[in-house]
Design a protein around this motif. Structure first.
Motif, PDB file in Angstrom:
ATOM      1  N   TRP A 237     -31.995  65.370 -61.008  1.00  0.00           N
ATOM      2  CA  TRP A 237     -33.128  64.538 -61.399  1.00  0.00           C
ATOM      3  C   TRP A 237     -34.487  65.227 -61.259  1.00  0.00           C
ATOM      4  O   TRP A 237     -35.372  64.959 -62.067  1.00  0.00           O
ATOM      5  CB  TRP A 237     -33.111  63.190 -60.672  1.00  0.00           C
ATOM      6  CG  TRP A 237     -33.395  63.247 -59.192  1.00  0.00           C
ATOM      7  CD1 TRP A 237     -32.502  63.375 -58.193  1.00  0.00           C
ATOM      8  CD2 TRP A 237     -34.674  63.191 -58.590  1.00  0.00           C
ATOM      9  NE1 TRP A 237     -33.137  63.409 -56.995  1.00  0.00           N
ATOM     10  CE2 TRP A 237     -34.487  63.288 -57.215  1.00  0.00           C
ATOM     11  CE3 TRP A 237     -35.988  63.068 -59.082  1.00  0.00           C
ATOM     12  CZ2 TRP A 237     -35.532  63.280 -56.313  1.00  0.00           C
ATOM     13  CZ3 TRP A 237     -37.027  63.044 -58.182  1.00  0.00           C
ATOM     14  CH2 TRP A 237     -36.803  63.148 -56.801  1.00  0.00           C
ATOM     15  N   PRO A 238     -34.708  66.140 -60.297  1.00  0.00           N
ATOM     16  CA  PRO A 238     -36.023  66.797 -60.291  1.00  0.00           C
ATOM     17  C   PRO A 238     -36.258  67.643 -61.544  1.00  0.00           C
ATOM     18  O   PRO A 238     -37.380  67.703 -62.051  1.00  0.00           O
ATOM     19  CB  PRO A 238     -35.985  67.673 -59.040  1.00  0.00           C
ATOM     20  CG  PRO A 238     -34.961  67.057 -58.148  1.00  0.00           C
ATOM     21  CD  PRO A 238     -33.967  66.453 -59.069  1.00  0.00           C
ATOM     22  N   PHE A 239     -35.189  68.259 -62.041  1.00  0.00           N
ATOM     23  CA  PHE A 239     -35.325  69.066 -63.259  1.00  0.00           C
ATOM     24  C   PHE A 239     -35.634  68.179 -64.463  1.00  0.00           C
ATOM     25  O   PHE A 239     -36.449  68.525 -65.323  1.00  0.00           O
ATOM     26  CB  PHE A 239     -34.066  69.891 -63.509  1.00  0.00           C
ATOM     27  CG  PHE A 239     -33.822  70.933 -62.460  1.00  0.00           C
ATOM     28  CD1 PHE A 239     -34.621  72.055 -62.389  1.00  0.00           C
ATOM     29  CD2 PHE A 239     -32.794  70.790 -61.537  1.00  0.00           C
ATOM     30  CE1 PHE A 239     -34.413  73.022 -61.426  1.00  0.00           C
ATOM     31  CE2 PHE A 239     -32.568  71.751 -60.577  1.00  0.00           C
ATOM     32  CZ  PHE A 239     -33.373  72.864 -60.512  1.00  0.00           C
ATOM     33  N   ALA A 240     -34.996  67.026 -64.526  1.00  0.00           N
ATOM     34  CA  ALA A 240     -35.257  66.106 -65.626  1.00  0.00           C
ATOM     35  C   ALA A 240     -36.697  65.599 -65.569  1.00  0.00           C
ATOM     36  O   ALA A 240     -37.382  65.505 -66.599  1.00  0.00           O
ATOM     37  CB  ALA A 240     -34.273  64.936 -65.568  1.00  0.00           C
ATOM     38  N   ALA A 241     -37.170  65.255 -64.379  1.00  0.00           N
ATOM     39  CA  ALA A 241     -38.550  64.771 -64.228  1.00  0.00           C
ATOM     40  C   ALA A 241     -39.552  65.859 -64.618  1.00  0.00           C
ATOM     41  O   ALA A 241     -40.555  65.584 -65.299  1.00  0.00           O
ATOM     42  CB  ALA A 241     -38.783  64.304 -62.788  1.00  0.00           C
TER      43      ALA A 241
END
Length: 183
Positions: free
Chosen positions: A157-161
């Protein structure tokens, strides 16, 4: 072509068809009489073991045609140490026309199995069948389920954000530069 001409052509076609059929009828009748009648009073019975403690039977006509009607088949068997089984009436199975199965009636060992059918489709077949104890499938081996020490799939999720922030920033910059050119 006139109506009279069409009628003459149609009449000629019908007369020719009638002559052809009347000439062929005696030849067909002679061929039917000359052909040997199929032995409708016999069956071909194929007897085999089912891989466990039962017997399977495939019943067909002797000329190879499949059996369309239900036939009463009776099984008798002689096994190790003189054991006797039967008569056992066999029922047709849903696997196909003419397929019969006894279910688990034999004990472990070598059996001499005889299957017979009464008139009008009278027949008899004998086979040697090796009966074995029914085998159950092996139990599935347990699978160890372990949770990864790094948290598993929670790190995406940090990469997606970050990707969403970059896309939003690029769109903002494009809109800002797009407005300056038009002014």
């Amino acid at each position: 072509m006139s109506v009279t001409g069409i009628r003459k052509v149609l009449a000629a076609v019908f007369v020719g068809l009638a002559l052809t059929l009347s000439a062929a009828a005696p030849a067909v009748a002679q061929a039917a009489q000359a052909a040997p009648a199929a032995p409708a009073d016999k069956l071909k019975l194929t007897v085999a073991g089912d891989g466990a403690e039962g017997v399977t039977i495939q019943a067909t006509h002797t000329d190879g045609r499949r059996l369309e009607q239900v036939v009463r088949l009776v099984l008798t068997a002689t096994g190790p140490d003189g054991q006797r089984i039967g008569p056992v009436q066999l029922e047709p199975q849903p696997e196909g026309h003419g397929f019969y199965s006894s279910g688990p009636v034999l004990s472990t060992g070598t059996w001499k199995v005889t299957v017979s059918s009464p008139a009008p489709l009278q027949s008899k077949a004998t086979a040697t069948v090796q009966a074995k104890a029914a085998q159950s499938p092996p139990a599935p081996k347990p699978v160890a389920v372990t949770k990864p020490a790094d948290g598993g799939g929670a790190d995406w999720w940090p990469f997606a954000a970050a990707g969403l922030v970059l896309v939003a920033a690029a769109m903002g910059v494009a809109m800002l530069f797009g407005r300056r050119r038009t002014s």
